[in-house]
Design a protein around this motif. Sequence first.
Motif, PDB file in Angstrom:
ATOM      1  N   THR A 203       0.851  -1.211   0.000  1.00 57.27           N
ATOM      2  CA  THR A 203       0.000   0.000   0.000  1.00 57.27           C
ATOM      3  C   THR A 203       0.880   1.252   0.000  1.00 57.27           C
ATOM      4  OG1 THR A 203      -1.593  -1.212   1.333  1.00 57.27           O
ATOM      5  CG2 THR A 203      -1.943   1.143   1.167  1.00 57.27           C
ATOM      6  N   GLY A 204       1.973   1.198   0.743  1.00 60.15           N
ATOM      7  CA  GLY A 204       2.887   2.348   0.807  1.00 60.15           C
ATOM      8  C   GLY A 204       3.512   2.643  -0.547  1.00 60.15           C
ATOM      9  N   VAL A 205       3.943   1.582  -1.236  1.00 63.62           N
ATOM     10  CA  VAL A 205       4.553   1.761  -2.566  1.00 63.62           C
ATOM     11  C   VAL A 205       3.527   2.408  -3.497  1.00 63.62           C
ATOM     12  CG1 VAL A 205       5.461   0.518  -4.578  1.00 63.62           C
ATOM     13  CG2 VAL A 205       6.171  -0.160  -2.268  1.00 63.62           C
ATOM     14  N   ALA A 206       2.296   1.859  -3.483  1.00 64.68           N
ATOM     15  CA  ALA A 206       1.248   2.394  -4.366  1.00 64.68           C
ATOM     16  C   ALA A 206       0.950   3.858  -4.021  1.00 64.68           C
ATOM     17  CB  ALA A 206      -0.014   1.552  -4.236  1.00 64.68           C
ATOM     18  N   ALA A 207       0.844   4.162  -2.727  1.00 66.56           N
ATOM     19  CA  ALA A 207       0.503   5.529  -2.292  1.00 66.56           C
ATOM     20  C   ALA A 207       1.575   6.522  -2.748  1.00 66.56           C
ATOM     21  CB  ALA A 207       0.350   5.575  -0.776  1.00 66.56           C
ATOM     22  N   LEU A 208       2.839   6.166  -2.536  1.00 72.74           N
ATOM     23  CA  LEU A 208       3.905   7.106  -2.893  1.00 72.74           C
ATOM     24  C   LEU A 208       4.020   7.272  -4.402  1.00 72.74           C
ATOM     25  CD1 LEU A 208       6.255   5.960  -0.067  1.00 72.74           C
ATOM     26  CD2 LEU A 208       5.196   8.202  -0.253  1.00 72.74           C
ATOM     27  N   GLN A 209       3.776   6.181  -5.132  1.00 73.06           N
ATOM     28  CA  GLN A 209       3.797   6.300  -6.600  1.00 73.06           C
ATOM     29  C   GLN A 209       2.654   7.184  -7.102  1.00 73.06           C
ATOM     30  OE1 GLN A 209       3.916   2.329  -8.294  1.00 73.06           O
ATOM     31  NE2 GLN A 209       6.062   2.048  -7.753  1.00 73.06           N
ATOM     32  N   MET A 210       1.607   7.305  -6.291  1.00 73.38           N
ATOM     33  CA  MET A 210       0.455   8.141  -6.674  1.00 73.38           C
ATOM     34  C   MET A 210       0.547   9.526  -6.035  1.00 73.38           C
ATOM     35  SD  MET A 210      -1.612   6.080  -8.430  1.00 73.38           S
ATOM     36  CE  MET A 210      -3.175   6.888  -8.356  1.00 73.38           C
ATOM     37  N   ASN A 211       1.722   9.835  -5.484  1.00 76.16           N
ATOM     38  CA  ASN A 211       1.944  11.156  -4.892  1.00 76.16           C
ATOM     39  C   ASN A 211       1.043  11.436  -3.677  1.00 76.16           C
ATOM     40  OD1 ASN A 211       3.221  13.594  -4.682  1.00 76.16           O
ATOM     41  ND2 ASN A 211       1.885  14.627  -6.159  1.00 76.16           N
ATOM     42  N   ARG A 212       0.786  10.381  -2.892  1.00 72.44           N
ATOM     43  CA  ARG A 212       0.094  10.538  -1.605  1.00 72.44           C
ATOM     44  C   ARG A 212       1.132  10.377  -0.500  1.00 72.44           C
ATOM     45  NH1 ARG A 212      -3.063  10.455  -6.123  1.00 72.44           N
ATOM     46  NH2 ARG A 212      -5.269  10.116  -5.696  1.00 72.44           N
ATOM     47  N   LYS A 213       0.743  10.759   0.739  1.00 72.83           N
ATOM     48  CA  LYS A 213       1.585  10.489   1.906  1.00 72.83           C
ATOM     49  C   LYS A 213       1.135   9.159   2.509  1.00 72.83           C
ATOM     50  CE  LYS A 213       2.132  15.366   2.693  1.00 72.83           C
ATOM     51  NZ  LYS A 213       1.914  16.503   3.577  1.00 72.83           N
ATOM     52  N   PHE A 214       2.032   8.541   3.298  1.00 71.54           N
ATOM     53  CA  PHE A 214       1.695   7.197   3.773  1.00 71.54           C
ATOM     54  C   PHE A 214       2.092   6.975   5.227  1.00 71.54           C
ATOM     55  CE2 PHE A 214       2.885   2.649   4.272  1.00 71.54           C
ATOM     56  CZ  PHE A 214       1.608   2.119   4.153  1.00 71.54           C
ATOM     57  N   ILE A 215       1.171   6.373   5.991  1.00 68.17           N
ATOM     58  CA  ILE A 215       1.491   5.891   7.340  1.00 68.17           C
ATOM     59  C   ILE A 215       1.292   4.384   7.320  1.00 68.17           C
ATOM     60  CG2 ILE A 215       0.947   5.997   9.819  1.00 68.17           C
ATOM     61  CD1 ILE A 215      -0.470   8.657   9.325  1.00 68.17           C
ATOM     62  N   GLY A 216       2.303   3.633   7.768  1.00 66.88           N
ATOM     63  CA  GLY A 216       2.196   2.171   7.757  1.00 66.88           C
ATOM     64  C   GLY A 216       2.725   1.564   9.037  1.00 66.88           C
ATOM     65  N   PHE A 217       1.974   0.583   9.567  1.00 64.34           N
ATOM     66  CA  PHE A 217       2.407  -0.164  10.753  1.00 64.34           C
ATOM     67  C   PHE A 217       2.471  -1.646  10.402  1.00 64.34           C
ATOM     68  CE2 PHE A 217      -0.287   3.065  13.399  1.00 64.34           C
ATOM     69  CZ  PHE A 217       0.694   4.036  13.255  1.00 64.34           C
ATOM     70  N   GLU A 218       3.428  -2.345  11.019  1.00 64.79           N
ATOM     71  CA  GLU A 218       3.530  -3.799  10.817  1.00 64.79           C
ATOM     72  C   GLU A 218       4.185  -4.416  12.049  1.00 64.79           C
ATOM     73  OE1 GLU A 218       2.607  -6.328   8.663  1.00 64.79           O
ATOM     74  OE2 GLU A 218       3.810  -7.610   9.962  1.00 64.79           O
ATOM     75  N   LEU A 219       3.597  -5.543  12.467  1.00 69.24           N
ATOM     76  CA  LEU A 219       4.027  -6.236  13.683  1.00 69.24           C
ATOM     77  C   LEU A 219       5.326  -7.014  13.498  1.00 69.24           C
ATOM     78  CD1 LEU A 219       2.937  -6.829  16.552  1.00 69.24           C
ATOM     79  CD2 LEU A 219       1.641  -8.716  15.595  1.00 69.24           C
ATOM     80  N   GLU A 220       5.451  -7.728  12.389  1.00 67.69           N
ATOM     81  CA  GLU A 220       6.601  -8.621  12.191  1.00 67.69           C
ATOM     82  C   GLU A 220       7.798  -7.837  11.674  1.00 67.69           C
ATOM     83  OE1 GLU A 220       6.676 -12.087  12.473  1.00 67.69           O
ATOM     84  OE2 GLU A 220       4.614 -12.128  13.236  1.00 67.69           O
ATOM     85  N   LYS A 221       8.908  -7.981  12.415  1.00 69.28           N
ATOM     86  CA  LYS A 221      10.122  -7.217  12.106  1.00 69.28           C
ATOM     87  C   LYS A 221      10.608  -7.462  10.659  1.00 69.28           C
ATOM     88  CE  LYS A 221      13.888  -5.002  13.782  1.00 69.28           C
ATOM     89  NZ  LYS A 221      13.805  -3.554  13.805  1.00 69.28           N
ATOM     90  N   THR A 222      10.624  -8.730  10.243  1.00 67.31           N
ATOM     91  CA  THR A 222      11.161  -9.042   8.901  1.00 67.31           C
ATOM     92  C   THR A 222      10.327  -8.377   7.807  1.00 67.31           C
ATOM     93  OG1 THR A 222      11.294 -11.221   9.902  1.00 67.31           O
ATOM     94  CG2 THR A 222      12.118 -11.022   7.673  1.00 67.31           C
ATOM     95  N   TYR A 223       8.984  -8.448   7.970  1.00 62.68           N
ATOM     96  CA  TYR A 223       8.125  -7.800   6.973  1.00 62.68           C
ATOM     97  C   TYR A 223       8.319  -6.285   7.028  1.00 62.68           C
ATOM     98  CZ  TYR A 223       5.463 -12.232   6.741  1.00 62.68           C
ATOM     99  OH  TYR A 223       5.069 -13.536   6.587  1.00 62.68           O
ATOM    100  N   PHE A 224       8.426  -5.771   8.267  1.00 66.24           N
ATOM    101  CA  PHE A 224       8.577  -4.322   8.425  1.00 66.24           C
ATOM    102  C   PHE A 224       9.831  -3.829   7.696  1.00 66.24           C
ATOM    103  CE2 PHE A 224      10.509  -0.719  10.566  1.00 66.24           C
ATOM    104  CZ  PHE A 224       9.488   0.221  10.455  1.00 66.24           C
ATOM    105  N   GLU A 225      10.954  -4.533   7.898  1.00 61.83           N
ATOM    106  CA  GLU A 225      12.209  -4.104   7.266  1.00 61.83           C
ATOM    107  C   GLU A 225      12.086  -4.149   5.743  1.00 61.83           C
ATOM    108  OE1 GLU A 225      14.554  -2.615   8.726  1.00 61.83           O
ATOM    109  OE2 GLU A 225      14.035  -3.060  10.804  1.00 61.83           O
ATOM    110  N   ALA A 226      11.409  -5.189   5.250  1.00 62.44           N
ATOM    111  CA  ALA A 226      11.235  -5.309   3.787  1.00 62.44           C
ATOM    112  C   ALA A 226      10.360  -4.168   3.263  1.00 62.44           C
ATOM    113  CB  ALA A 226      10.613  -6.658   3.448  1.00 62.44           C
ATOM    114  N   ALA A 227       9.318  -3.831   4.040  1.00 63.17           N
ATOM    115  CA  ALA A 227       8.415  -2.738   3.629  1.00 63.17           C
ATOM    116  C   ALA A 227       9.195  -1.423   3.574  1.00 63.17           C
ATOM    117  CB  ALA A 227       7.261  -2.630   4.621  1.00 63.17           C
ATOM    118  N   LYS A 228      10.019  -1.198   4.592  1.00 63.63           N
ATOM    119  CA  LYS A 228      10.784   0.054   4.676  1.00 63.63           C
ATOM    120  C   LYS A 228      11.685   0.199   3.435  1.00 63.63           C
ATOM    121  CE  LYS A 228      13.569   2.370   8.173  1.00 63.63           C
ATOM    122  NZ  LYS A 228      14.976   2.089   8.006  1.00 63.63           N
ATOM    123  N   LYS A 229      12.350  -0.908   3.104  1.00 64.60           N
ATOM    124  CA  LYS A 229      13.257  -0.890   1.952  1.00 64.60           C
ATOM    125  C   LYS A 229      12.476  -0.606   0.656  1.00 64.60           C
ATOM    126  CE  LYS A 229      16.790  -4.069   0.539  1.00 64.60           C
ATOM    127  NZ  LYS A 229      17.318  -5.376   0.855  1.00 64.60           N
TER     128      LYS A 229
END
Length: 242
Positions: A203-229
């Motif tokens: 969702t974050g990738v899609a939002a930023l590609q559409m020139n929106r701002k994004f807030i994202g939360f994720e519980l699992e560290k591995t997924y979180f790090e991948a999302a951040k990257k």
Amino acid sequence: MNIDKFLLQNGDSRDLIKTIPSGSVDLILTDPPYNLGNYSTGNIELKWRKNINNDLAEWDTVAFQPKEWVSEFKRILKPTGNIFAFTSYNLIGKWHEAFDPEFDTFQFMVWHKTNPTPKIFKAGFLNSCELIICCWNKGHTWNFLSQKEMHNFIESPICMGAERLKEPNHPAQKPVKVLKKIIEIASNPNQVVFDPFMGVGSTGVAALQMNRKFIGFELEKTYFEAAKKRIENAILQVSLFA
Ligand SMILES: C[S@@+](CC[C@H](N)C(=O)[O-])C[C@H]1O[C@@H](n2cnc3c(N)ncnc32)[C@H](O)[C@@H]1O
């Protein structure tokens, strides 16, 4: 809440959502656990092809109750905001029960996956559709496209090829194309999109590609790090091609 482009946090959304100011989010676009674990046929070993494993993941076994989210979702959403949440047949009634009384409109969309997992033993239908519930109040942001493009039906393959993360592999990674269509209809540039269950950050990738701002939360560290990257890369790409 002052967000330049994005704000990502690793932790439990039940706590983190309380830090979001009231009336500050334009679009909640999210994909919480489906709780399909109980219906899984597990790992099916096959000699002639890759095994088919219908188990989702540990996080999907924790009961997700839409009614536990309705008051915080309402609190943080702007009066002009929209909510879109992916779900499955086993939870749609619970979403309706909790959210329909609280909003002027409750509808649903169908995402038809053109390449679902085959039914090897030909027993029953392929699971080729996912549901997306949507709700809003009068005066909500709504960019109606053409009549043809506004069917509550969207067709796209599941994530494949370069889009699909290999490490970590997230069993529920959503295609950016599907998310972008929702963002286009239900928000405007520079508005805030929020995903409290962001997984690997689609969702974050899609939002930023559409020139929106994004807030994202994720519980699992591995997924979180991948999302951040992924989200940092998306920003880089957007500014390179701006
Ligand atoms: C269906 S997946 C989302 C996948 C995402 N749409 C993507 O494309 O990567 C749901 C995610 O919610 C996360 N999750 C479950 N409970 C959570 C909670 N209480 N707070 C934050 N994240 C949670 C899981 O770890 C999982 O990654």
